[in-house]
Design a protein around this motif. Structure first.
Motif, PDB file in Angstrom:
ATOM      1  N   TYR A   3       0.845  -1.194   0.000  1.00  0.00           N
ATOM      2  CA  TYR A   3       0.000   0.000   0.000  1.00  0.00           C
ATOM      3  C   TYR A   3       0.882   1.247   0.000  1.00  0.00           C
ATOM      4  O   TYR A   3       1.992   1.254   0.548  1.00  0.00           O
ATOM      5  N   LYS A  27      -8.349   4.006   1.235  1.00  0.00           N
ATOM      6  CA  LYS A  27      -8.854   4.856   2.314  1.00  0.00           C
ATOM      7  C   LYS A  27      -8.444   6.297   2.089  1.00  0.00           C
ATOM      8  O   LYS A  27      -7.342   6.567   1.595  1.00  0.00           O
ATOM      9  N   TRP A  41      -3.016   8.187  13.391  1.00  0.00           N
ATOM     10  CA  TRP A  41      -3.799   7.728  12.232  1.00  0.00           C
ATOM     11  C   TRP A  41      -3.116   6.538  11.567  1.00  0.00           C
ATOM     12  O   TRP A  41      -3.767   5.558  11.217  1.00  0.00           O
ATOM     13  N   ALA A  43      -1.088   4.464  12.994  1.00  0.00           N
ATOM     14  CA  ALA A  43      -1.143   3.324  13.919  1.00  0.00           C
ATOM     15  C   ALA A  43      -2.475   2.588  13.800  1.00  0.00           C
ATOM     16  O   ALA A  43      -2.527   1.358  13.882  1.00  0.00           O
ATOM     17  N   GLU A  44      -3.549   3.338  13.589  1.00  0.00           N
ATOM     18  CA  GLU A  44      -4.878   2.736  13.460  1.00  0.00           C
ATOM     19  C   GLU A  44      -5.104   2.145  12.070  1.00  0.00           C
ATOM     20  O   GLU A  44      -5.992   1.312  11.885  1.00  0.00           O
ATOM     21  N   LEU A  45      -4.305   2.567  11.080  1.00  0.00           N
ATOM     22  CA  LEU A  45      -4.503   2.113   9.698  1.00  0.00           C
ATOM     23  C   LEU A  45      -4.261   0.611   9.570  1.00  0.00           C
ATOM     24  O   LEU A  45      -4.991  -0.091   8.856  1.00  0.00           O
ATOM     25  N   ASP A  46      -3.233   0.119  10.235  1.00  0.00           N
ATOM     26  CA  ASP A  46      -2.936  -1.311  10.273  1.00  0.00           C
ATOM     27  C   ASP A  46      -2.808  -1.922   8.872  1.00  0.00           C
ATOM     28  O   ASP A  46      -3.421  -2.941   8.561  1.00  0.00           O
ATOM     29  N   LEU A  47      -2.015  -1.261   8.016  1.00  0.00           N
ATOM     30  CA  LEU A  47      -1.727  -1.776   6.681  1.00  0.00           C
ATOM     31  C   LEU A  47      -0.213  -1.780   6.480  1.00  0.00           C
ATOM     32  O   LEU A  47       0.516  -0.971   7.055  1.00  0.00           O
ATOM     33  N   GLU A  48       0.258  -2.677   5.634  1.00  0.00           N
ATOM     34  CA  GLU A  48       1.687  -2.752   5.331  1.00  0.00           C
ATOM     35  C   GLU A  48       2.029  -1.700   4.271  1.00  0.00           C
ATOM     36  O   GLU A  48       1.837  -1.916   3.077  1.00  0.00           O
TER      37      GLU A  48
END
Length: 251
Positions: A3, A27, A41, A43-48
């Motif tokens: 991403y 997003k 933000w 940290a909450e995204l949780d995507l690589e």
């Protein structure tokens, strides 16, 4: 899946856009332009995330430094290249800019910009503040000359030490000018005092910097020129050759 994130930085709120490796928008968000809010933000995204791009600007270095410290894969982008890439946009908005930056990161169509070190940023701020004070007290001197000229009072040749006495001498012949001239002269004196203060700090920093000291061995190169050059180059290792470095600085 990888991403990529594009950030369009504004003074109060920044626009974020995340796309996947196929270019599909995953997003979008609007986040306060503060390091704490941006890091939360992500940290909450949780995507690589493969890469995060933001265009170089007044706030970018501050936010970039915070993201680097948090070990995020952030890249500072060259402003002119980003602008050229978005030139064909029919309608330009912050949201579309964030989308465009995300796509540039995905495709690899970007040029990384060096982020100035803290020392270089502080020196550049010092030099800019010194220059601002210098220009303002010169503006005040020209203003005083112009105001007195309207009454047929010519200041003539002076220097920084004799200017105030000469102006007060002329203003004494027109009592109605006393208050105005006094206020302007006091403002000039304050500007001049603070200018000399910053000028002294800049000179001391140049004399304490080994690189600036080396430059000052060149005939005609003083403390201000050497400190300005050192702050602009910052890290010589980022240039392939001295010619490349000079061309980039003078561009």
């Amino acid at each position: 899946m990888s991403y990529y994130t594009g950030i369009d930085v504004s003074l109060e709120v920044s626009h974020f856009c995340v796309v996947d490796s196929a270019g599909k928008t995953v997003k979008e968000a609007r986040v306060a332009s503060e390091p704490e809010a941006i890091l939360a933000w992500f940290a909450e995204l949780d995507l690589e995330l493969e890469a995060i791009g933001l265009e170089a600007g007044p706030l970018s270095q501050w936010l970039y430094a915070a993201m680097i410290e948090a070990e995020l894969p952030v890249v500072l982008l060259e402003t002119r290249q980003v602008r050229d890439a978005f030139r064909s946009m029919p309608v330009k908005t912050d949201r579309k800019d964030a989308r465009g930056i995300a796509q540039l990161m995905r495709l690899g169509w970007y040029r990384r910009v060096h982020c100035k070190s803290q020392e270089a940023q502080e020196n550049r701020t010092l030099l800019a503040g010194r220059k601002m004070l210098q220009s303002r007290y010169i503006d005040l001197e020209m203003c005083l000359r112009g105001l007195l000229r309207g009454y047929g009072l010519k200041v003539g040749p002076t220097n920084s030490k004799t200017f105030e006495g000469r102006v007060r001498e002329l203003a004494a012949s027109a009592p109605g000018l006393t208050d105005t001239i006094d206020a302007l002269l006091k403002a000039r004196a304050t500007l001049l005092e603070q200018f000399h203060r910053l000028d002294g700090i800049a000179t001391r920093r140049a004399r304490q910097d080994e690189r600036a000291q080396l430059l000052m061995t060149v005939p005609g190169v003083g403390a201000l020129i050497s400190l300005t050059f050192v702050s602009a180059i910052d890290d010589p290792a980022r240039f392939r050759s001295s010619r490349t470095g000079l061309a980039r600085i003078l561009a």
